[in-house]
Design a protein around this motif. Structure first.
Motif, PDB file in Angstrom:
ATOM      1  N   ALA A  56       0.999  -1.181  -0.116  1.00 55.48           N
ATOM      2  CA  ALA A  56       0.067   0.003  -0.011  1.00 55.48           C
ATOM      3  C   ALA A  56       0.930   1.320   0.084  1.00 55.48           C
ATOM      4  O   ALA A  56       0.447   2.249  -0.461  1.00 55.48           O
ATOM      5  N   TYR A  57       2.029   1.081   0.604  1.00 58.02           N
ATOM      6  CA  TYR A  57       2.886   2.449   0.700  1.00 58.02           C
ATOM      7  C   TYR A  57       4.032   2.187  -0.448  1.00 58.02           C
ATOM      8  O   TYR A  57       4.936   3.135  -0.384  1.00 58.02           O
ATOM      9  N   ASN A  85       3.475   1.026  -6.846  1.00 61.43           N
ATOM     10  CA  ASN A  85       2.385   0.474  -7.628  1.00 61.43           C
ATOM     11  C   ASN A  85       1.179   0.141  -6.860  1.00 61.43           C
ATOM     12  O   ASN A  85       0.689  -0.767  -6.987  1.00 61.43           O
ATOM     13  N   ALA A  86       1.069   0.933  -5.746  1.00 63.15           N
ATOM     14  CA  ALA A  86      -0.081   0.772  -4.950  1.00 63.15           C
ATOM     15  C   ALA A  86      -1.240   0.461  -5.485  1.00 63.15           C
ATOM     16  O   ALA A  86      -1.515   1.335  -6.294  1.00 63.15           O
ATOM     17  N   PRO A  87      -2.038  -0.461  -5.067  1.00 65.91           N
ATOM     18  CA  PRO A  87      -3.487  -0.338  -5.634  1.00 65.91           C
ATOM     19  C   PRO A  87      -4.151   0.566  -4.957  1.00 65.91           C
ATOM     20  O   PRO A  87      -4.014   1.288  -3.952  1.00 65.91           O
ATOM     21  N   ASP A  88      -5.456   0.905  -5.524  1.00 67.22           N
ATOM     22  CA  ASP A  88      -6.343   1.960  -5.028  1.00 67.22           C
ATOM     23  C   ASP A  88      -6.899   1.714  -3.615  1.00 67.22           C
ATOM     24  O   ASP A  88      -6.916   2.385  -2.803  1.00 67.22           O
ATOM     25  N   LEU A  89      -7.087   0.360  -3.421  1.00 63.82           N
ATOM     26  CA  LEU A  89      -7.304   0.063  -2.125  1.00 63.82           C
ATOM     27  C   LEU A  89      -6.580  -1.422  -1.528  1.00 63.82           C
ATOM     28  O   LEU A  89      -6.651  -2.458  -2.321  1.00 63.82           O
ATOM     29  N   CYS A  90      -6.099  -1.369  -0.402  1.00 59.88           N
ATOM     30  CA  CYS A  90      -5.468  -2.919   0.216  1.00 59.88           C
ATOM     31  C   CYS A  90      -6.524  -2.963   1.516  1.00 59.88           C
ATOM     32  O   CYS A  90      -7.035  -2.140   2.126  1.00 59.88           O
ATOM     33  N   ALA A  91      -6.727  -4.120   1.509  1.00 63.07           N
ATOM     34  CA  ALA A  91      -7.514  -4.620   2.447  1.00 63.07           C
ATOM     35  C   ALA A  91      -7.339  -5.901   3.028  1.00 63.07           C
ATOM     36  O   ALA A  91      -6.547  -6.682   2.576  1.00 63.07           O
ATOM     37  N   GLY A 139      -5.585   3.188   1.821  1.00 58.84           N
ATOM     38  CA  GLY A 139      -5.682   3.581   0.519  1.00 58.84           C
ATOM     39  C   GLY A 139      -4.260   3.496   0.094  1.00 58.84           C
ATOM     40  O   GLY A 139      -3.354   3.081   0.749  1.00 58.84           O
ATOM     41  N   LYS A 140      -4.168   4.218  -0.909  1.00 62.27           N
ATOM     42  CA  LYS A 140      -2.505   4.584  -1.634  1.00 62.27           C
ATOM     43  C   LYS A 140      -1.815   5.371  -0.319  1.00 62.27           C
ATOM     44  O   LYS A 140      -2.303   6.419  -0.160  1.00 62.27           O
ATOM     45  N   SER A 141      -0.662   4.736   0.219  1.00 64.96           N
ATOM     46  CA  SER A 141       0.126   5.397   1.109  1.00 64.96           C
ATOM     47  C   SER A 141      -0.697   5.819   2.229  1.00 64.96           C
ATOM     48  O   SER A 141      -0.428   7.123   2.623  1.00 64.96           O
TER      49      SER A 141
END
Ligand code: VG1
Ligand code: CO
Length: 540
Positions: free
Chosen positions: A264-265, A268-274, A287-289
């Protein structure tokens, strides 16, 4: 069918609360340890003969073995119908819904939730009643009474049931129904959220990575996110439930979901990490970073509650546990909704949900839920976020910062002190409370205690009073700390210190914002004096 009694003796260490019983796996491996618990549960229930029992677990080591034992004991005890998840899997929220939807008598869930699994990890068992809610204390107290006087349990001779295929079979006069663990839950989620809107979000190129942490939500997430919602294949990582969770600690937070956090940080971070936990009732959103603190997440969910059709006209109020930062209180003030502050533990939300006092609730420990099931629900919370993102087309960061700029930001931090000595931890808590009572307005590192008390709570529905649910310390209007002993560790003790600081400045780092409060608490608690040097400290 040959039903026979097996003689046994009580184990004095057995206890049982609303979140069940959690112990080291090796403790459960002792002869008749599990059998004693299961028979004591059955001995405490009335009128289940011929009725339905739901059985499932989070897939951890011993899950398979334990399920076979429980099925056979349930048959011997004359349950008429057993519903069990394929391969013995059911997430906690999915099991809760199946219990309620099939009008089952209750359910046995094999999980130690977010605790590590495997041979050297933890195992656990929990009982849920017909509404799908965890057994209330009045019932779990009966379980314990029975555990302490048990002298035999009921069993049958039968080969193990093949749980790998979805089908029905008969054992004695009991129907054993092996179900697809995902089907009912995913159908239900489609009734709650706007899947079409979320599908369009993914079609627009939205990227998400969901980390199932090698735990129970993998198959649910693959089906819901990748099949139904069209997220690209590979959006779900660590999606195969493993008995030892691949050596991971299946607790979604900044420490234990490190790889996801790094993603996430990263560039190429996705829009959402969960992510979600061992049994699927907790969630984490990034979210991104940008990490979404669970307290801020609850505020975002509250603000967008009525944009989800399922909740339209059914938004009664919100509850948060006291250790959870109060961002949602500010949103509720604005929306003119009641906001309750409860002690830690899902049971306190139950009566508020059932009596339509609230529609939404959450904890700082990454749990949130609504009246849709009587447990907290990780994937539900993530779908809620996806639905909001689909409607607003904003980023998680924008949604959270929007709340901060309008209401001010409450910085939150939980510091966990793990010790192998429960006695020392209790001693620390006792001396801390007497110190606060004897010197009420002391100043520590230039911060003055304005109020210190035990947190007592009266359930608004039953008017039951729950005393001493933690120590609450205010340093003026902007700083608050809460200190309590964890109730879910399997050995030793964990003291949890929750820090909250309200500030109009929204761009400080959490560490900077909370440093004065953290230092004051360190000073006040004097950890080395009470717990010695062998203390493991984690921050979440
Ligand atoms: C922890 C959390 C609490 C949560 C409980 C059960 O309890 O702090 O918020 O309700 O776990 O969650 P404690 O007593 O250790 O602080 V779960 O995912 O284990 O059902
Ligand atoms: Co859990």
């Amino acid at each position: 069918m040959d039903i026979f009694a097996v003689n046994t003796k009580p184990y004095s260490d057995q206890s049982f609360g609303t979140s069940g019983l959690r112990r080291k796996t090796e403790v459960f491996a002792q002869e008749n340890y599990l059998e004693n618990i299961v028979q004591s549960i059955f001995n405490s229930l009335e009128g289940f003969e011929g009725q339905t029992l739901v059985i499932g677990g989070d897939g951890r080591y011993r899950n398979d073995k334990a399920i076979q034992t429980i099925i056979k004991m349930a048959v011997a005890n004359q349950f008429g119908h057993i519903i069990v998840g394929q391969n013995g899997l059911l997430s906690t929220p999915a099991a809760s819904h199946i219990i309620e939807a099939t009008k089952a008598f209750g359910g046995i869930l094999l999980t130690a939730s977010h605790n590590p699994g495997g041979k050297n990890g933890d195992f656990g068992i929990k009982y849920n009643i017909a509404t799908g809610a965890p057994a209330p204390e009045s019932l779990t107290n009966r379980f314990v009474e029975n555990m302490h006087k048990i002298d035999h349990y009921w069993m049958i001779h039968a080969p193990d049931i093949d749980l790998s295929k979805v089908r029905e079979q008969i054992l004695g006069s009991t129907i054993i129904e092996i179900i697809d663990p995902v089907a009912d839950y995913s159908r239900y989620m489609q009734q709650i959220f706007d899947f079409e809107a979320i599908r369009q979000l993914f079609q627009s190129g939205f990227k998400m990575t969901f980390d199932a942490m090698n735990a129970v939500t993998g198959p649910y997430a693959q089906y819901i996110f990748e099949e139904l919602l069209g997220a690209p294949k590979g959006s779900v990582i660590r999606g195969t439930p493993l008995p030892d969770f691949g050596g991971m600690h299946p607790e979604p937070n900044l420490n234990y979901a490190k790889e996801l956090v790094d993603l996430a940080y990263g560039k190429n971070a996705p829009d959402l990490c969960a992510a979600s936990d061992g049994d699927g009732d907790r969630y984490m959103i990034l979210g991104k970073s940008f990490f979404v603190n669970p307290a801020d997440s609850l505020a975002v969910l509250a603000e967008n509650m009525e944009s989800i059709p399922f909740y339209k006209g059914r938004f009664y109020g919100v509850a948060r546990s006291m250790p959870t930062g109060g961002a949602v209180d500010l949103v509720c003030q604005k929306l003119k909704k009641n906001c309750y502050q409860t002690p830690t533990g899902w049971k306190f939300f139950g009566s508020l949900l059932e009596n339509q006092k609230i529609s939404l609730c959450g904890e700082e420990s990454f749990g949130a839920g609504s009246f849709h099931v009587m447990e907290k629900d990780g994937l539900w919370a993530i779908l809620f976020w996806l639905n909001i993102l689909a409607i607003t087309r904003k980023t998680p960061e924008q949604l959270v910062k929007n709340i901060w700029t309008r209401y001010g930001r409450i910085y939150n931090l939980t510091v966990n002190y793990n010790t192998d000595s429960a006695v020392k931890a209790k001693h620390l808590m006792d001396s801390l409370s007497s110190k606060l009572v004897s010197v009420p307005n002391q100043t520590i590192n230039e911060m003055t205690v304005s109020k210190a008390c035990f947190f007592d709570y009266t359930d608004p529905v039953s008017k039951t009073l729950f005393t001493n649910q933690g120590i609450l310390i205010n340093f003026g209007p902007s700083d608050q700390a809460m200190i309590r002993l964890s109730g879910t560790v399997s050995s030793g003790a964990t003291i949890k210190v929750y820090l909250h600081h309200k500030d109009q400045r929204t761009n400080l780092s959490s560490d900077t914002a909370l440093e004065p409060l953290f230092n004051a608490l360190q000073n006040l608690m004097n950890i080395p004096k009470y717990l010695g040097k062998n203390v493991q400290i984690t921050k979440t």
